[in-house]
Design a protein around this motif. Structure first.
Motif, PDB file in Angstrom:
ATOM      1  N   VAL A   1       1.331   6.559  -7.021  1.00 46.38           N
ATOM      2  CA  VAL A   1       0.156   7.319  -7.489  1.00 46.38           C
ATOM      3  C   VAL A   1       0.362   8.813  -7.280  1.00 46.38           C
ATOM      4  N   THR A   2       0.842   9.217  -6.109  1.00 48.08           N
ATOM      5  CA  THR A   2       1.058  10.644  -5.854  1.00 48.08           C
ATOM      6  C   THR A   2       2.124  11.227  -6.770  1.00 48.08           C
ATOM      7  N   ASN A   3       3.163  10.442  -7.094  1.00 51.29           N
ATOM      8  CA  ASN A   3       4.200  10.939  -8.010  1.00 51.29           C
ATOM      9  C   ASN A   3       3.677  11.032  -9.437  1.00 51.29           C
ATOM     10  N   GLU A   4       2.943  10.001  -9.890  1.00 49.04           N
ATOM     11  CA  GLU A   4       2.445  10.006 -11.262  1.00 49.04           C
ATOM     12  C   GLU A   4       1.372  11.070 -11.486  1.00 49.04           C
TER      13      GLU A   4
ATOM     14  N   VAL B   1       0.831  -1.207   0.000  1.00 51.82           N
ATOM     15  CA  VAL B   1       0.000   0.000   0.000  1.00 51.82           C
ATOM     16  C   VAL B   1       0.867   1.260   0.000  1.00 51.82           C
ATOM     17  N   PHE B   2       1.954   1.245   0.758  1.00 53.02           N
ATOM     18  CA  PHE B   2       2.821   2.423   0.838  1.00 53.02           C
ATOM     19  C   PHE B   2       3.432   2.720  -0.525  1.00 53.02           C
TER      20      PHE B   2
ATOM     21  N   VAL C   1       1.937  -1.061 -10.540  1.00 54.48           N
ATOM     22  CA  VAL C   1       1.133   0.143 -10.300  1.00 54.48           C
ATOM     23  C   VAL C   1       1.323   1.154 -11.428  1.00 54.48           C
ATOM     24  N   LYS C   2       2.574   1.337 -11.878  1.00 57.29           N
ATOM     25  CA  LYS C   2       2.813   2.260 -12.994  1.00 57.29           C
ATOM     26  C   LYS C   2       2.115   1.786 -14.263  1.00 57.29           C
TER      27      LYS C   2
ATOM     28  N   LEU D   1      -0.595  12.924   3.664  1.00 56.18           N
ATOM     29  CA  LEU D   1      -0.916  11.564   3.231  1.00 56.18           C
ATOM     30  C   LEU D   1      -0.134  10.526   4.034  1.00 56.18           C
ATOM     31  N   ASP D   2       1.116  10.842   4.401  1.00 57.40           N
ATOM     32  CA  ASP D   2       1.904   9.917   5.229  1.00 57.40           C
ATOM     33  C   ASP D   2       1.240   9.702   6.588  1.00 57.40           C
TER      34      ASP D   2
END
Length: 202
Positions: free
Chosen positions: A30-33, A23-24, A95-96, A44-45
Motif C-alpha cells: 500500500v505504501t509503495n502503490e 499485514v507487513f 493486495v495489488k 510506519l515500521d
C-alpha cells in the motif's frame, strides 16, 4: 501446563506469524502503490511492530495466560517462514489487485459524476448565458427602436412646451445664480470624484 495446551499455543503463534507477515506485506504494498514519502516508512515500521507486539501478546495471554516459553518463539518463526516461502507472493498479488480495483472503481465513480452531474451543470450554465446574452441584446434592440419612435414625439412636445417652460427657466436661473447652485454642484461633483478615486482606484 499440559502438552495439548502447549501445542495449541504453538499453533496460535504459528497463525500469528502468518498474520504478521500478511499485514507487513499488505502495508508495504500500500505504501509503495500510494507513493508515501520515504521518511514515513520508518515511522510506519515502528507503528507496525508496536501494534504487532501488542496483538501477539494479547493472543498469547488468551491462549496460555501470557506465559512466554521457547515454543512461543518457535511457533512465530515457523509461521513467518511458511508465510514468506509459500504465501507472500500470493498476498502481494491480491493486495495489488485490490488497489487496482479500488482505483478503477473510484475512476468509474468520478467519470459517472462528470457525465451525470458536472457536464449537465456546465451545459445548463452555457444555455443560461446564451439566453441571457440573447435577451440582453434583444432588450437593447427594442429600446433603441422605442427611442427612435419616441424621439419625434419628444421633440414635438419640447417645441410645444417651449413657450411655457422659458419663463420658468428664467425664473429658476435667477435663483440658481442667487444661491450659487452651479458652484455648489461643481464642488459636490469634485468631492464625489475625489472619493471615487480614493475608494475604487487603489
Amino acid at each position: 501446563m499440559t502438552l495439548s495446551m502447549q501445542w495449541l499455543t504453538m499453533a496460535v503463534m504459528l497463525l500469528s506469524g502468518l498474520g504478521m507477515g500478511t499485514v507487513f506485506d499488505g502495508y508495504r504494498v500500500v505504501t509503495n502503490e500510494l507513493r508515501f514519502p520515504r521518511w514515513w516508512l520508518p515511522v510506519l515500521d515502528v507503528i507496525y511492530w508496536i501494534a504487532a507486539g501488542l496483538i501477539v501478546f494479547r493472543v498469547l495471554y488468551a491462549s496460555n495466560n501470557g506465559e512466554v516459553r521457547a515454543y512461543v518463539f518457535i511457533g512465530l518463526a515457523i509461521g513467518i517462514v511458511i508465510y514468506y516461502f509459500l504465501l507472500s507472493r500470493f498476498v502481494i498479488a491480491i493486495v495489488k489487485w485490490m488497489i487496482g480495483a479500488v482505483r478503477k472503481l473510484i475512476g468509474f465513480i468520478l467519470k459517472c459524476l462528470e457525465i451525470l452531474v458536472v457536464k449537465p451543470i456546465l451545459l445548463l450554465y452555457k444555455v443560461l448565458m446564451v439566453i441571457f446574452a440573447f435577451g440582453s441584446a434583444l432588450t437593447i434592440f427594442i429600446l433603441k427602436i422605442v427611442i427612435q419612435l419616441v424621439r419625434p414625439f419628444w421633440k414635438l412636445f419640447v417645441w410645444m412646451a417651449g413657450p411655457a417652460t422659458r419663463p420658468l427657466g428664467r425664473w429658476l436661473s435667477r435663483y440658481a445664480s442667487k444661491w450659487q447652485l452651479n458652484e455648489k454642484a461643481s464642488r459636490l461633483g469634485q468631492q464625489i470624484a475625489r472619493l471615487w478615486g480614493k475608494w475604487f482606484r487603489r
